[in-house]
Structure formats: structure tokens, C-alpha cells
Enzyme design. Sequence first.
Site, PDB file in Angstrom:
ATOM      1  N   LYS A  16     -26.730  36.558 -17.664  1.00 11.31           N
ATOM      2  CA  LYS A  16     -27.657  36.668 -18.787  1.00 11.31           C
ATOM      3  C   LYS A  16     -28.580  37.885 -18.611  1.00 11.31           C
ATOM      4  O   LYS A  16     -28.609  38.474 -17.528  1.00 11.31           O
ATOM      5  CB  LYS A  16     -28.466  35.364 -18.887  1.00 11.31           C
ATOM      6  CG  LYS A  16     -27.602  34.103 -19.127  1.00 11.31           C
ATOM      7  CD  LYS A  16     -28.496  32.868 -19.240  1.00 11.31           C
ATOM      8  CE  LYS A  16     -27.693  31.575 -19.216  1.00 11.31           C
ATOM      9  NZ  LYS A  16     -28.567  30.379 -19.288  1.00 11.31           N
ATOM     10  N   TYR A  56     -23.953  29.117 -28.242  1.00 13.59           N
ATOM     11  CA  TYR A  56     -24.703  27.904 -27.883  1.00 13.59           C
ATOM     12  C   TYR A  56     -24.698  26.852 -28.991  1.00 13.59           C
ATOM     13  O   TYR A  56     -25.596  26.013 -29.030  1.00 13.59           O
ATOM     14  CB  TYR A  56     -26.140  28.270 -27.502  1.00 13.59           C
ATOM     15  CG  TYR A  56     -26.298  28.792 -26.090  1.00 13.59           C
ATOM     16  CD1 TYR A  56     -25.853  28.057 -24.989  1.00 13.59           C
ATOM     17  CD2 TYR A  56     -26.930  30.014 -25.844  1.00 13.59           C
ATOM     18  CE1 TYR A  56     -26.023  28.524 -23.690  1.00 13.59           C
ATOM     19  CE2 TYR A  56     -27.099  30.487 -24.537  1.00 13.59           C
ATOM     20  CZ  TYR A  56     -26.648  29.731 -23.472  1.00 13.59           C
ATOM     21  OH  TYR A  56     -26.817  30.186 -22.177  1.00 13.59           O
ATOM     22  N   ASN A 119     -32.451  31.293 -15.886  1.00 16.37           N
ATOM     23  CA  ASN A 119     -31.551  30.849 -14.807  1.00 16.37           C
ATOM     24  C   ASN A 119     -30.337  31.751 -14.613  1.00 16.37           C
ATOM     25  O   ASN A 119     -29.343  31.362 -14.017  1.00 16.37           O
ATOM     26  CB  ASN A 119     -31.175  29.369 -14.983  1.00 16.37           C
ATOM     27  CG  ASN A 119     -30.384  29.100 -16.250  1.00 16.37           C
ATOM     28  OD1 ASN A 119     -30.090  30.021 -17.003  1.00 16.37           O
ATOM     29  ND2 ASN A 119     -30.033  27.843 -16.469  1.00 16.37           N
ATOM     30  N   HIS A 122     -24.494  31.857 -16.870  1.00 13.17           N
ATOM     31  CA  HIS A 122     -23.865  30.772 -17.626  1.00 13.17           C
ATOM     32  C   HIS A 122     -22.436  30.580 -17.145  1.00 13.17           C
ATOM     33  O   HIS A 122     -21.751  31.552 -16.845  1.00 13.17           O
ATOM     34  CB  HIS A 122     -23.840  31.117 -19.129  1.00 13.17           C
ATOM     35  CG  HIS A 122     -22.878  30.267 -19.903  1.00 13.17           C
ATOM     36  ND1 HIS A 122     -23.224  29.024 -20.377  1.00 13.17           N
ATOM     37  CD2 HIS A 122     -21.577  30.460 -20.243  1.00 13.17           C
ATOM     38  CE1 HIS A 122     -22.157  28.489 -20.993  1.00 13.17           C
ATOM     39  NE2 HIS A 122     -21.152  29.343 -20.918  1.00 13.17           N
ATOM     40  N   GLU A 133     -15.056  29.559 -25.344  1.00 13.88           N
ATOM     41  CA  GLU A 133     -15.956  30.658 -24.992  1.00 13.88           C
ATOM     42  C   GLU A 133     -15.180  31.929 -24.671  1.00 13.88           C
ATOM     43  O   GLU A 133     -15.599  33.034 -25.046  1.00 13.88           O
ATOM     44  CB  GLU A 133     -16.865  30.227 -23.831  1.00 13.88           C
ATOM     45  CG  GLU A 133     -17.874  29.167 -24.282  1.00 13.88           C
ATOM     46  CD  GLU A 133     -18.677  28.529 -23.170  1.00 13.88           C
ATOM     47  OE1 GLU A 133     -19.522  27.664 -23.485  1.00 13.88           O
ATOM     48  OE2 GLU A 133     -18.475  28.874 -21.978  1.00 13.88           O
TER      49      GLU A 133
HETATM   50  P1  RTP Z   1     -25.191  27.044 -19.053  1.00  9.81           P
HETATM   51  O1  RTP Z   1     -24.449  26.473 -20.244  1.00  9.81           O
HETATM   52  O2  RTP Z   1     -26.055  28.227 -19.379  1.00  9.81           O
HETATM   53  O3  RTP Z   1     -24.361  27.219 -17.821  1.00  9.81           O
HETATM   54  O4  RTP Z   1     -26.230  25.953 -18.672  1.00  9.81           O
HETATM   55  P2  RTP Z   1     -25.944  24.453 -18.462  1.00  9.81           P
HETATM   56  O5  RTP Z   1     -24.649  24.025 -19.039  1.00  9.81           O
HETATM   57  O6  RTP Z   1     -26.184  24.257 -17.010  1.00  9.81           O
HETATM   58  O7  RTP Z   1     -27.129  23.836 -19.312  1.00  9.81           O
HETATM   59  P3  RTP Z   1     -27.232  23.453 -20.864  1.00  9.81           P
HETATM   60  O8  RTP Z   1     -27.867  22.122 -20.910  1.00  9.81           O
HETATM   61  O9  RTP Z   1     -25.946  23.672 -21.574  1.00  9.81           O
HETATM   62  O10 RTP Z   1     -28.282  24.508 -21.348  1.00  9.81           O
HETATM   63  C1  RTP Z   1     -27.911  25.816 -21.641  1.00  9.81           C
HETATM   64  C2  RTP Z   1     -29.001  26.744 -21.254  1.00  9.81           C
HETATM   65  O11 RTP Z   1     -30.167  26.460 -22.017  1.00  9.81           O
HETATM   66  C3  RTP Z   1     -31.322  26.781 -21.256  1.00  9.81           C
HETATM   67  N1  RTP Z   1     -32.181  25.616 -21.199  1.00  9.81           N
HETATM   68  N2  RTP Z   1     -33.459  25.683 -21.390  1.00  9.81           N
HETATM   69  N3  RTP Z   1     -35.681  22.854 -21.226  1.00  9.81           N
HETATM   70  C4  RTP Z   1     -35.338  24.116 -21.410  1.00  9.81           C
HETATM   71  O12 RTP Z   1     -36.142  24.959 -21.681  1.00  9.81           O
HETATM   72  C5  RTP Z   1     -33.925  24.443 -21.257  1.00  9.81           C
HETATM   73  N4  RTP Z   1     -32.959  23.618 -20.984  1.00  9.81           N
HETATM   74  C6  RTP Z   1     -31.823  24.373 -20.953  1.00  9.81           C
HETATM   75  C7  RTP Z   1     -30.870  27.191 -19.885  1.00  9.81           C
HETATM   76  O13 RTP Z   1     -30.835  28.617 -19.838  1.00  9.81           O
HETATM   77  C8  RTP Z   1     -29.462  26.636 -19.812  1.00  9.81           C
HETATM   78  O14 RTP Z   1     -28.674  27.389 -18.910  1.00  9.81           O
END
Ligand code: RTP
Length: 155
Positions: A16, A56, A119, A122, A133
Site C-alpha cells: 500500500k 475493497y 498496515n 494487502h 483481485e
Molecule cells: P487486507 O485485505 O488489506 O489484507 O486486510 P485484512 O483482510 O487483513 O483486513 P480487512 O478486514 O479485509 O480490512 C481491509 C483493510 O481495511 C483497513 N482497516 N481499517 N478499523 C479500521 O480502521 C480498519 N479495519 C480495517 C486495513 O488497512 C485492512 O488491511
Amino acid sequence: EAHAAAQNERTFIAIKPDGVQRGLVAEIISRLERKGFKLVAIKITVPSKEFAQKHYHDLKDRPFFNGLCQFLSSGPVVAMVWEGEGVIKYGRKLIGATNPQASEPGTIRGDLAVVVGRNIIHGSDGPETAKDEINLWFKPQELVNYKSNEEKWIY
Ligand code: RTP
């Protein structure tokens, strides 16, 4: 040999804008490469906000959706496709838990990030999203099929 098809598993991984701006591209690629996974597509691009929303789309009802899409489209992203046996699941293991406060040391987020909104990386969360994707970010001709000399020592 018997697992040839399994070795062709592919996942989408993106560094990112925060990871790119912090100069972590080589560090992240290095970790995936040293594990034994194979890089089969890569580009650097600034996604539009509309494109980020497509990427997303599963999170469109979450309160952080707008900020997340705003952030993903705020600068260059390094988009990649990685290949190898178990790469979808183990790729996520290398990446670490979504919230870096919960990511284990030794993982990319555990070692290199502090808060969930920054973070740095992705990774697709399953076979269906990996396929979707990869198709969203890459044209078929941007994916490269090749044999590496190391494969016979990895498998
Ligand atoms: P990614 O898809 O980016 O690998 O992340 P992930 O599956 O581990 O997490 P996901 O729940 O799909 O969330 C996607 C991205 O959204 C951002 N996020 N912000 N509470 C918050 O502010 C929050 N929660 C999630 C993070 O950048 C996350 O990677």
C-alpha cells in the site's frame, strides 16, 4: 512432481502507499522471495478512488470504507501476483494479523507497522478473492509463466 498443480496456486499481494513511501518494497519482496514463492506479475500504479472501491467492495458497509479507499488511492501501490504451493494462506501468515498491534513479531506487519489504518500490505484472503483481485489488477498477458532453477530444491 505429484503436486505440480498445487505449485501453481496464485495470490494477489499489494504494498500500500504507506509501505511504498516508507521504502519497504524491497524488504517485503525479499521476504516472499526467500520463502520460496515465485513472483509472476508486478507493477507500480496509483489506483483511482473508484478502482480502490472496486478492490475493497466487500467492505463497502464498514465505517472505515471511505477512508480506506481514499488512502489506497493516495499514492503509488506495488501490485503483485505471487505463486507457489499454499501461497494464499501462507502469504497471509507472512503478512500477519490485520491489526499490527496483534500481528506476531516475525510477520511483515508485526515487524514493520504499528496501526491498522497503516498496515502497509494487502493479501487475498482466499481462492475466490485471489482470482477476483488478480483479474481486477492485471491483464492475463501481464502474468508471466516461467520455471526457476531453484524450484527443484524447493519442491
Ligand atoms: P487486507 O485485505 O488489506 O489484507 O486486510 P485484512 O483482510 O487483513 O483486513 P480487512 O478486514 O479485509 O480490512 C481491509 C483493510 O481495511 C483497513 N482497516 N481499517 N478499523 C479500521 O480502521 C480498519 N479495519 C480495517 C486495513 O488497512 C485492512 O488491511
